[in-house]
Design a protein around this motif. Structure first.
Motif, PDB file in Angstrom:
ATOM      1  N   LEU A 148       0.814  -1.265   0.113  1.00 38.18           N
ATOM      2  CA  LEU A 148       0.144  -0.024   0.063  1.00 38.18           C
ATOM      3  C   LEU A 148       0.952   1.320   0.119  1.00 38.18           C
ATOM      4  O   LEU A 148       0.419   2.298  -0.447  1.00 38.18           O
ATOM      5  N   HIS A 149       2.117   0.911   0.475  1.00 37.05           N
ATOM      6  CA  HIS A 149       2.752   2.310   0.624  1.00 37.05           C
ATOM      7  C   HIS A 149       4.459   1.713   0.715  1.00 37.05           C
ATOM      8  O   HIS A 149       4.791   0.746   1.332  1.00 37.05           O
ATOM      9  N   GLY A 150       5.089   2.588  -0.045  1.00 38.49           N
ATOM     10  CA  GLY A 150       6.616   2.299   0.130  1.00 38.49           C
ATOM     11  C   GLY A 150       7.173   1.242  -0.946  1.00 38.49           C
ATOM     12  O   GLY A 150       6.341   0.891  -1.920  1.00 38.49           O
ATOM     13  N   GLU A 151       8.374   0.848  -0.936  1.00 35.78           N
ATOM     14  CA  GLU A 151       8.957  -0.106  -1.466  1.00 35.78           C
ATOM     15  C   GLU A 151       8.473  -1.616  -1.090  1.00 35.78           C
ATOM     16  O   GLU A 151       7.742  -1.583  -0.224  1.00 35.78           O
TER      17      GLU A 151
ATOM     18  N   ASN B 183       2.355   3.195  14.646  1.00 39.24           N
ATOM     19  CA  ASN B 183       2.776   2.843  15.995  1.00 39.24           C
ATOM     20  C   ASN B 183       3.667   1.897  16.086  1.00 39.24           C
ATOM     21  O   ASN B 183       4.668   2.076  16.728  1.00 39.24           O
ATOM     22  N   LEU B 184       3.293   0.773  15.541  1.00 38.26           N
ATOM     23  CA  LEU B 184       4.193  -0.433  15.523  1.00 38.26           C
ATOM     24  C   LEU B 184       5.423  -0.314  14.762  1.00 38.26           C
ATOM     25  O   LEU B 184       6.385  -0.820  15.249  1.00 38.26           O
ATOM     26  N   ALA B 185       5.130   0.404  13.531  1.00 37.35           N
ATOM     27  CA  ALA B 185       6.484   0.713  12.816  1.00 37.35           C
ATOM     28  C   ALA B 185       7.467   1.487  13.633  1.00 37.35           C
ATOM     29  O   ALA B 185       8.662   1.338  13.635  1.00 37.35           O
ATOM     30  N   LEU B 186       7.106   2.613  14.593  1.00 32.17           N
ATOM     31  CA  LEU B 186       7.776   3.151  15.533  1.00 32.17           C
ATOM     32  C   LEU B 186       8.498   2.476  16.419  1.00 32.17           C
ATOM     33  O   LEU B 186       9.753   2.410  16.837  1.00 32.17           O
ATOM     34  N   ARG B 187       7.555   1.766  17.197  1.00 33.00           N
ATOM     35  CA  ARG B 187       8.016   0.847  18.288  1.00 33.00           C
ATOM     36  C   ARG B 187       9.138  -0.047  17.768  1.00 33.00           C
ATOM     37  O   ARG B 187      10.322  -0.376  18.677  1.00 33.00           O
ATOM     38  N   ALA B 188       9.107  -0.605  16.853  1.00 34.60           N
ATOM     39  CA  ALA B 188       9.979  -1.900  16.270  1.00 34.60           C
ATOM     40  C   ALA B 188      11.085  -1.192  15.277  1.00 34.60           C
ATOM     41  O   ALA B 188      12.010  -2.087  14.898  1.00 34.60           O
ATOM     42  N   LEU B 189      10.909  -0.048  14.985  1.00 33.49           N
ATOM     43  CA  LEU B 189      11.727   0.531  13.918  1.00 33.49           C
ATOM     44  C   LEU B 189      11.967  -0.527  12.709  1.00 33.49           C
ATOM     45  O   LEU B 189      12.805  -1.229  12.398  1.00 33.49           O
ATOM     46  N   ALA B 190      10.771  -0.914  12.029  1.00 36.40           N
ATOM     47  CA  ALA B 190      10.563  -1.947  11.030  1.00 36.40           C
ATOM     48  C   ALA B 190      10.919  -1.526   9.835  1.00 36.40           C
ATOM     49  O   ALA B 190       9.924  -1.132   9.020  1.00 36.40           O
ATOM     50  N   HIS B 191      12.015  -1.326   9.792  1.00 32.30           N
ATOM     51  CA  HIS B 191      12.592  -0.841   8.382  1.00 32.30           C
ATOM     52  C   HIS B 191      12.278  -1.908   7.314  1.00 32.30           C
ATOM     53  O   HIS B 191      12.323  -1.285   6.057  1.00 32.30           O
ATOM     54  N   GLY B 192      12.115  -3.200   7.365  1.00 33.33           N
ATOM     55  CA  GLY B 192      11.909  -4.138   6.378  1.00 33.33           C
ATOM     56  C   GLY B 192      10.204  -4.010   6.086  1.00 33.33           C
ATOM     57  O   GLY B 192       9.940  -4.234   4.906  1.00 33.33           O
TER      58      GLY B 192
ATOM     59  N   ALA C 130      -2.490   7.271   4.945  1.00 41.48           N
ATOM     60  CA  ALA C 130      -2.637   8.938   5.715  1.00 41.48           C
ATOM     61  C   ALA C 130      -2.484   8.785   7.207  1.00 41.48           C
ATOM     62  O   ALA C 130      -1.698   9.469   7.834  1.00 41.48           O
ATOM     63  N   ALA C 131      -3.280   7.731   7.745  1.00 43.85           N
ATOM     64  CA  ALA C 131      -3.151   7.471   9.045  1.00 43.85           C
ATOM     65  C   ALA C 131      -1.447   7.031   9.796  1.00 43.85           C
ATOM     66  O   ALA C 131      -1.242   7.575  10.579  1.00 43.85           O
ATOM     67  N   PHE C 132      -0.982   5.993   8.761  1.00 45.08           N
ATOM     68  CA  PHE C 132       0.157   5.564   8.927  1.00 45.08           C
ATOM     69  C   PHE C 132       1.320   6.540   9.319  1.00 45.08           C
ATOM     70  O   PHE C 132       2.078   6.409  10.032  1.00 45.08           O
ATOM     71  N   LEU C 133       1.115   7.489   8.434  1.00 43.70           N
ATOM     72  CA  LEU C 133       2.178   8.529   8.227  1.00 43.70           C
ATOM     73  C   LEU C 133       1.891   9.588   9.122  1.00 43.70           C
ATOM     74  O   LEU C 133       2.851  10.448   9.519  1.00 43.70           O
ATOM     75  N   ALA C 134       0.791   9.726   9.802  1.00 48.30           N
ATOM     76  CA  ALA C 134       0.315  10.949  10.315  1.00 48.30           C
ATOM     77  C   ALA C 134       1.040  11.139  11.923  1.00 48.30           C
ATOM     78  O   ALA C 134       0.438  10.752  12.857  1.00 48.30           O
ATOM     79  N   LYS C 135       2.260  10.857  11.947  1.00 47.21           N
ATOM     80  CA  LYS C 135       3.197  10.798  13.334  1.00 47.21           C
ATOM     81  C   LYS C 135       3.934  11.999  13.558  1.00 47.21           C
ATOM     82  O   LYS C 135       5.178  11.948  14.061  1.00 47.21           O
ATOM     83  N   GLY C 136       3.627  13.119  13.077  1.00 50.98           N
ATOM     84  CA  GLY C 136       4.377  14.600  13.355  1.00 50.98           C
ATOM     85  C   GLY C 136       5.542  14.565  12.838  1.00 50.98           C
ATOM     86  O   GLY C 136       5.958  14.339  11.751  1.00 50.98           O
ATOM     87  N   ARG C 137       6.559  14.647  13.693  1.00 44.19           N
ATOM     88  CA  ARG C 137       8.267  14.688  13.574  1.00 44.19           C
ATOM     89  C   ARG C 137       8.782  13.332  12.872  1.00 44.19           C
ATOM     90  O   ARG C 137       9.568  13.260  12.284  1.00 44.19           O
ATOM     91  N   MET C 138       7.933  12.507  13.074  1.00 40.26           N
ATOM     92  CA  MET C 138       8.442  11.018  12.462  1.00 40.26           C
ATOM     93  C   MET C 138       7.972  10.728  11.327  1.00 40.26           C
ATOM     94  O   MET C 138       8.109   9.576  10.726  1.00 40.26           O
TER      95      MET C 138
ATOM     96  N   THR D 100       8.775  11.483   8.029  1.00 46.06           N
ATOM     97  CA  THR D 100       9.955  11.309   7.397  1.00 46.06           C
ATOM     98  C   THR D 100      10.123  10.033   7.399  1.00 46.06           C
ATOM     99  O   THR D 100      10.721   9.174   6.472  1.00 46.06           O
ATOM    100  N   LEU D 101      10.541   9.266   8.557  1.00 45.67           N
ATOM    101  CA  LEU D 101      11.000   8.099   9.018  1.00 45.67           C
ATOM    102  C   LEU D 101       9.933   7.161   8.362  1.00 45.67           C
ATOM    103  O   LEU D 101      10.317   6.102   7.784  1.00 45.67           O
ATOM    104  N   LEU D 102       8.695   7.182   8.673  1.00 50.66           N
ATOM    105  CA  LEU D 102       7.626   6.272   8.232  1.00 50.66           C
ATOM    106  C   LEU D 102       7.590   6.305   6.725  1.00 50.66           C
ATOM    107  O   LEU D 102       7.211   5.361   6.025  1.00 50.66           O
TER     108      LEU D 102
END
Length: 368
Positions: free
Chosen positions: A158-161, A293-302, A325-333, A335-337
């Motif tokens: 749905l998003h990304g590579e 939230n889970l992506a940030l907690r785990a730093l799930a780069h994969g 849109a909800a996945f990316l809506a993490k303010g300062r984070m 760019t990471l998401l």
């Protein structure tokens, strides 16, 4: 601490319980045991609140082939012992090992399931079924262990590579409950970190979700994210909207409880009932937020992968941009998401493959 107690503690920490033969111990020794037995055969099951999947798994190295795959409604299985009997039915010659992916935490060889009125004990199941070894593993841990072998065409990005199994992955299991797990590369394989994160607090976004949380808190007390992000959770969102004055759908009111989540989704996707449409809008935005939230907690780069039976039926809705849109809506984070993939798995066999691999990696055939 005695070696036996140390092995039991290690198994409990991994979310896996085994009985029967003595474990082979460290991971390198378990790998050596697998190489010494080039082909192993066992019964595997993926137990859900609404359906159970069974198969006979043949494993060579990390290659798992599933035979005699069957599915039955969980309501037709009255007990854990009946579950294992059903899994063994037709598996001739009968295997001596079974591995069951179960919906709940596995501690010291036992599991009290979260959304089923069951208590499973690996020792008791093995004794009653006449098996050498029974392995119990958390269902999302099994799904995570099976995920790296999921064919690319069974992952809808749905998003990304593309999803990368050589990096940390995070899993959301969306069904009658909400499972979560993390998969990390380890040597030439993967380690799965089981979780009960679905029972962590729901973090509502916006006035409408806060009103939903307040109403649920008044009746449930603690409002976990699973209370709104699951099949029953979609029904709770719909009921909240009806209680707030939106029109009820006669079809939903007349449906049996187990049919209501699917019916709400169908009416929403057909755009024939406004309350169902809004309920699904809220649902997918909660899904996107929790995936972030889970992506940030785990730093799930994969990547973050949504598994389970619900998401594949909602692909049309999930592709409309709301969940991303909800996945990316993490303010300062944000760019990471933006660099973390979000995908839906349509691979129902991943938990069965994972249950087989976890059994071998725990030394289930060590005495052969």
């Amino acid at each position: 601490m005695t070696p036996h107690r140390r092995q039991r503690r290690l198994a409990a920490q991994k979310g896996v319980a085994r009985v029967g033969r003595t474990s082979t111990g460290p991971a390198r020794q378990r790998g050596a045991a697998t190489r010494a037995h080039p082909r192993q055969r066992l019964v595997v099951a993926d137990v859900g609140a609404t359906k159970c999947l069974f198969a006979v798994a043949e494993v060579v190295g990390r290659d798992v082939r599933l035979r005699n795959r069957r599915q039955i409604p969980t309501c037709e299985v009255p007990s854990p012992n009946a579950l294992l009997a059903e899994a063994l039915a037709g598996a001739a010659p009968a295997p001596t090992v079974a591995s069951l992916a179960v919906p709940g935490p596995v501690v010291a060889g036992a599991c009290r399931t979260t959304n089923l009125p069951w208590f499973l004990d690996a020792n008791d199941l093995a004794r009653r079924a006449g098996l050498d070894t029974v392995v119990l593993v958390n269902d999302l841990a099994a799904a995570g262990r099976g995920l790296p072998a999921t064919p690319p065409d069974r992952l809808v990005v749905l998003h990304g590579e593309q999803v990368r199994a050589d990096r940390t992955l995070a899993l959301l299991g969306l069904g009658s409950g909400l499972g979560q797990a993390v998969v990390v590369p380890e040597g030439t394989g993967h380690r799965v970190l089981a979780s009960e994160g679905g029972h962590a607090d729901f973090a509502p976004q916006g006035a409408l979700q806060r009103a939903l949380a307040a109403e649920l808190e008044a009746t449930l007390g603690h409002v976990s994210v699973e209370r709104v992000l699951s099949g029953p959770g979609l029904v709770r969102i719909y009921d909240f909207l009806v209680s707030s004055g939106m029109p009820a759908a006669p079809e939903v009111a007349a449906a049996a409880a187990h049919r209501r989540p699917e019916l709400i989704s169908e009416l929403a996707l057909a755009r024939t009932q406004v309350t169902c449409e809004q309920a699904l809008d809220i649902f997918v935005r909660i899904l996107g937020a929790e995936a972030g939230n889970l992506a940030l907690r785990a730093l799930a780069h994969g990547g973050v992968v949504v598994m389970g039976g619900i998401a594949p039926r909602l692909l049309e809705k999930l592709a409309d941009g709301g969940v991303v849109a909800a996945f990316l809506a993490k303010g300062r984070m944000r760019t990471l998401l933006e660099r973390i993939p979000l995908a839906i798995s349509t691979d129902a066999d991943a938990p069965l493959r994972g249950a087989a691999l976890l059994a071998l990696e725990e030394g289930a055939f060590a005495g052969d």
